[in-house]
Design an enzyme around this catalytic site. Structure first.
Site, mmCIF file in Angstrom:
data_model
loop_
_atom_site.group_PDB
_atom_site.id
_atom_site.type_symbol
_atom_site.label_atom_id
_atom_site.label_comp_id
_atom_site.label_asym_id
_atom_site.label_seq_id
_atom_site.Cartn_x
_atom_site.Cartn_y
_atom_site.Cartn_z
ATOM 1 N N SER A 1 33.792 46.272 31.340
ATOM 2 C CA SER A 1 32.337 46.392 31.483
ATOM 3 C C SER A 1 31.613 46.524 30.145
ATOM 4 C CB SER A 1 31.976 47.591 32.382
ATOM 5 O OG SER A 1 32.422 47.380 33.687
ATOM 6 N N GLY B 1 33.246 43.090 38.738
ATOM 7 C CA GLY B 1 32.180 43.840 39.384
ATOM 8 C C GLY B 1 31.665 43.171 40.644
ATOM 9 N N GLU C 1 33.777 53.855 33.658
ATOM 10 C CA GLU C 1 33.062 52.870 34.448
ATOM 11 C C GLU C 1 32.754 53.375 35.864
ATOM 12 O OE1 GLU C 1 34.583 48.749 33.852
ATOM 13 O OE2 GLU C 1 36.070 49.748 32.600
ATOM 14 N N ASN D 1 39.584 39.418 34.032
ATOM 15 C CA ASN D 1 39.243 40.671 34.703
ATOM 16 C C ASN D 1 39.806 40.636 36.120
ATOM 17 O OD1 ASN D 1 37.899 42.828 36.033
ATOM 18 N ND2 ASN D 1 36.223 42.713 34.562
ATOM 19 N N TYR E 1 24.531 45.262 33.385
ATOM 20 C CA TYR E 1 24.247 46.002 34.604
ATOM 21 C C TYR E 1 22.800 46.424 34.803
ATOM 22 C CZ TYR E 1 29.276 46.058 34.888
ATOM 23 O OH TYR E 1 30.582 45.658 34.951
ATOM 24 N N ASP F 1 36.422 35.206 31.384
ATOM 25 C CA ASP F 1 35.267 35.113 30.489
ATOM 26 C C ASP F 1 35.610 34.258 29.274
ATOM 27 O OD1 ASP F 1 33.990 36.855 32.231
ATOM 28 O OD2 ASP F 1 34.582 38.632 31.097
ATOM 29 N N GLU G 1 38.935 36.994 28.025
ATOM 30 C CA GLU G 1 39.777 37.896 28.799
ATOM 31 C C GLU G 1 39.715 37.549 30.278
ATOM 32 O OE1 GLU G 1 38.044 41.676 27.682
ATOM 33 O OE2 GLU G 1 36.947 41.784 29.564
#
Length: 312
Positions: free
Chosen positions: A146, A279, A20, A275, A218, A259, A273
């Site tokens: 990601s 980001g 990543e 995170n 992204y 999420d 999950e």
């Protein structure tokens, strides 16, 4: 942190060694620029194996960790920072390591009373040979983020098998296989404030084409974000409260993002999950949700720096 921004030297860690890396470089660039806008003295650090020596020479007041993926997000760099006694942003060693292990984090979340997907860990070679659970299902590395190495497998599809079973696969021999949950992809940002975790809002994410994979996350225009998500009020509220509960259960601090998938036919909300290093790129969900509740990008990163700690 009691110093004024102009008196505070922040080292922004970016890049790193994981798959990543490019996402991290983008996150780090945005965060460094926002911190400079907020008045901080900033040094950008492309984190390598010599990170401890680099930081010992720089002597920053705070480290802003904008790394993603293994080593930077899984507790390793956090351990280095604690050894150096430098306050740093985001979660600590244990929460970081736990969140990167999808199997173990699911067990913790389930024990906390949160609904998580079924499935489990399987040998990747077996997964490449046959359907280990009934399709449709999702195959993903147990310790990546990601959406790297993630595949949606439908009946009759086997294009993923070449990649998962290949000698060049670098994401571990055990992969997570979970039933595919139809419906909406949702995300909730949580700020770990002193008074308790605060969920900001719920975003409904719709990929422009196909599955919510790395490109959809992204690439410019890869997905459409609707915030606040259009949901039944009780589901919206449940997502907020469950994200806060997950933040606590995992031992997170600072910013986290949870999420979900919501099957609007079965009225079923499932937590995918948590995170711990979400980001911070121009297309990322966290700064977008912060802006929605009135917190600008520079204000958000300033809050993260002021929230930074170093457990003793």
């Amino acid at each position: 942190m009691s110093r004024a921004p102009s008196e505070t030297h922040v080292a922004v860690l970016m890049g790193g060694l994981s798959s990543e890396r490019e996402v991290s470089l983008s996150s780090g660039k945005g965060c460094a620029e926002a911190l400079e806008t907020a008045g901080f003295r900033v040094t950008r650090v492309d984190a390598g194996r010599d990170l401890a020596q680099v930081l010992a020479g720089l002597k920053p007041d705070v480290v802003f960790n904008a790394l993603h993926g293994d080593w930077g997000e899984d507790g390793c760099v956090q351990g280095v920072l604690e050894t150096l006694a430098i306050p740093y942003t985001h979660s600590g060693v244990l929460a970081s390591a736990l969140a990167m292990d999808k199997d173990k984090s699911k067990a913790v979340l389930k024990a906390a009373g949160l609904k998580v997907p079924g499935g489990g860990l399987f040998d990747r070679h077996e997964v490449a040979r046959r359907h280990v659970i009934d399709p449709p299902y999702v195959v993903k590395p147990n310790a990546e983020g990601s959406s790297v190495g993630v595949y949606l497998v439908r009946e009759g599809s086997n294009d993923f098998a070449t990649e998962v079973g290949a000698d060049g696969w670098t994401y571990g021999d055990l992969v997570m296989v979970e039933p595919f949950i139809p419906g909406k992809e949702l995300a909730v940002t949580v700020l770990g404030e002193a008074s308790g975790p605060r969920a900001l809002t719920v975003t409904d994410i719709t990929p422009v084409k196909g599955f919510y994979d790395y490109e959809a996350k992204y690439a410019p225009g890869g997905s459409v974000h609707v915030l606040p998500a259009v949901l039944p009020p009780e589901v919206f509220e449940a997502a907020l409260r469950q994200a806060e509960a997950a933040h606590v259960a995992m031992g997170c601090r600072g910013v986290s993002r949870t999420d979900f998938r919501y099957d609007d036919v079965k009225d079923d909300l499932v937590l995918l999950e948590v995170n711990t290093q979400p980001g911070m790129t121009p297309t990322s969900l966290v700064p977008e949700q912060a802006a929605y509740v009135g917190l600008s990008y520079p204000e958000l990163v300033r809050w993260m720096v002021e929230d930074a700690t170093c457990p003793r």
